[in-house]
Design a protein around this motif. Structure first.
Motif, PDB file in Angstrom:
ATOM      1  N   THR A  58       0.802  -1.226   0.000  1.00 33.92           N
ATOM      2  CA  THR A  58       0.000   0.000   0.000  1.00 33.92           C
ATOM      3  C   THR A  58       0.835   1.277   0.000  1.00 33.92           C
ATOM      4  OG1 THR A  58      -0.173   0.011   2.422  1.00 33.92           O
ATOM      5  CG2 THR A  58      -1.883  -1.170   1.202  1.00 33.92           C
ATOM      6  N   THR A  60       2.802   4.363  -1.358  1.00 32.09           N
ATOM      7  CA  THR A  60       2.651   5.131  -2.588  1.00 32.09           C
ATOM      8  C   THR A  60       3.941   5.890  -2.898  1.00 32.09           C
ATOM      9  OG1 THR A  60       1.686   7.003  -1.371  1.00 32.09           O
ATOM     10  CG2 THR A  60       0.158   5.407  -2.359  1.00 32.09           C
ATOM     11  N   CYS A  93       1.473   6.025  -7.650  1.00 26.88           N
ATOM     12  CA  CYS A  93       0.797   4.729  -7.614  1.00 26.88           C
ATOM     13  C   CYS A  93       1.284   3.974  -6.393  1.00 26.88           C
ATOM     14  CB  CYS A  93       1.048   3.925  -8.890  1.00 26.88           C
ATOM     15  SG  CYS A  93       2.752   3.352  -9.086  1.00 26.88           S
ATOM     16  N   THR A  94       0.560   2.924  -6.031  1.00 24.69           N
ATOM     17  CA  THR A  94       1.036   2.069  -4.948  1.00 24.69           C
ATOM     18  C   THR A  94       2.137   1.166  -5.494  1.00 24.69           C
ATOM     19  OG1 THR A  94      -0.539   0.276  -5.389  1.00 24.69           O
ATOM     20  CG2 THR A  94      -1.261   2.043  -3.874  1.00 24.69           C
ATOM     21  N   TYR A 124       4.580   7.068   2.333  1.00 28.13           N
ATOM     22  CA  TYR A 124       4.306   7.936   1.189  1.00 28.13           C
ATOM     23  C   TYR A 124       5.369   9.029   1.143  1.00 28.13           C
ATOM     24  CZ  TYR A 124       2.177  11.038   4.701  1.00 28.13           C
ATOM     25  OH  TYR A 124       1.960  11.830   5.800  1.00 28.13           O
ATOM     26  N   SER A 173       2.251  11.797  -2.145  1.00 31.30           N
ATOM     27  CA  SER A 173       1.889  10.718  -3.067  1.00 31.30           C
ATOM     28  C   SER A 173       0.589  10.028  -2.694  1.00 31.30           C
ATOM     29  CB  SER A 173       3.032   9.693  -3.156  1.00 31.30           C
ATOM     30  OG  SER A 173       3.358   9.166  -1.878  1.00 31.30           O
ATOM     31  N   ASN A 174      -0.017  10.430  -1.584  1.00 27.80           N
ATOM     32  CA  ASN A 174      -1.335   9.900  -1.220  1.00 27.80           C
ATOM     33  C   ASN A 174      -2.474  10.772  -1.723  1.00 27.80           C
ATOM     34  OD1 ASN A 174      -0.627   7.525   0.014  1.00 27.80           O
ATOM     35  ND2 ASN A 174      -0.827   8.262   2.104  1.00 27.80           N
ATOM     36  N   ARG A 178      -3.796   9.265  -8.533  1.00 25.17           N
ATOM     37  CA  ARG A 178      -3.362   7.884  -8.316  1.00 25.17           C
ATOM     38  C   ARG A 178      -3.612   7.056  -9.580  1.00 25.17           C
ATOM     39  NH1 ARG A 178      -3.475   4.905  -3.444  1.00 25.17           N
ATOM     40  NH2 ARG A 178      -3.398   6.886  -2.348  1.00 25.17           N
TER      41      ARG A 178
END
Length: 205
Positions: A58, A60, A93-94, A124, A173-174, A178
């Motif tokens: 998860t 990112t 992206c993750t 992140y 990045s969260n 995404r």
């Protein structure tokens, strides 16, 4: 080290005439397939028949191509003022999505193994802090963080503050765009490195 470099550069910009030398910084996340990128590691693990290893699915990360990194530098040359920090609004992206995209391109169905988060690893990435967002300018595809050029006379700040503040609280990045697996695959297929690796794989079949 990058944070220290920025501090030195911004501090220097305050003492040099912008008519003589304009000094600014660019700040961005991960350039895909560059040195330190996890993508070549994933490809090598597939080639060796080993599972792709992912620490935490998860997590990112920002992703961008070398061409996009160059675009940021050119935009800074054309638009930045001395002391500015320029940031591109890169997507993210993750790690799970990135690994799955590589698997689908090189060996569909290949095993992805979760090995657990490493000490000090971030969930992140942050490109703009809350404090920087408070005075950042939105330039469309980019953010501009101007140099703090206030003097050391703090008395006026006890009497009057800044009522206006950007609506952005943090750029990380969260909370950026995404990408899904198909979008990451499309982004990877634009890279010369990936194109060459796929051709080499086809020849070795």
């Amino acid at each position: 080290s990058k944070a220290m470099m920025e501090k030195v550069i911004v501090a220097k910009s305050r003492t040099v005439s912008p008519e003589k030398t304009s000094i600014c910084c660019t700040r961005y996340g991960n350039v895909m397939c560059s040195r330190g990128s996890v993508i070549p590691l994933f490809i090598e693990q597939i080639r060796q028949g080993n599972p792709i290893t992912v620490t935490e699915p998860t997590m990112t990360r920002f992703i961008m191509s070398l061409e996009e990194a160059v675009e940021l530098v050119i935009f800074a040359f054309q638009n930045a003022q001395s002391g500015d920090i320029m940031v591109q609004k890169a997507p993210a992206c993750t790690i799970e999505v990135l690994a799955q995209a590589v698997v689908e391109l090189f060996h569909p169905g290949h095993e992805i193994k979760v090995i657990g988060i490493r000490h000090g690893e971030k969930m992140y990435e942050t490109l703009l802090t809350s404090e920087e967002c408070s005075h950042a300018s939105d330039l469309g595809a980019f953010y501009r963080v101007p140099c703090d050029k206030r003097d050391l006379n703090y008395d006026k700040y006890f009497k009057e503050g800044d009522k206006e503040r950007s609506g952005l609280s943090e750029f990380n990045s969260n909370n950026t765009q995404r990408l899904n697996v198909e979008q990451v695959k499309a982004k990877l297929l634009e890279l010369a490195y990936i194109q060459e690796e796929l051709k080499a794989q086809e020849k070795n079949k």
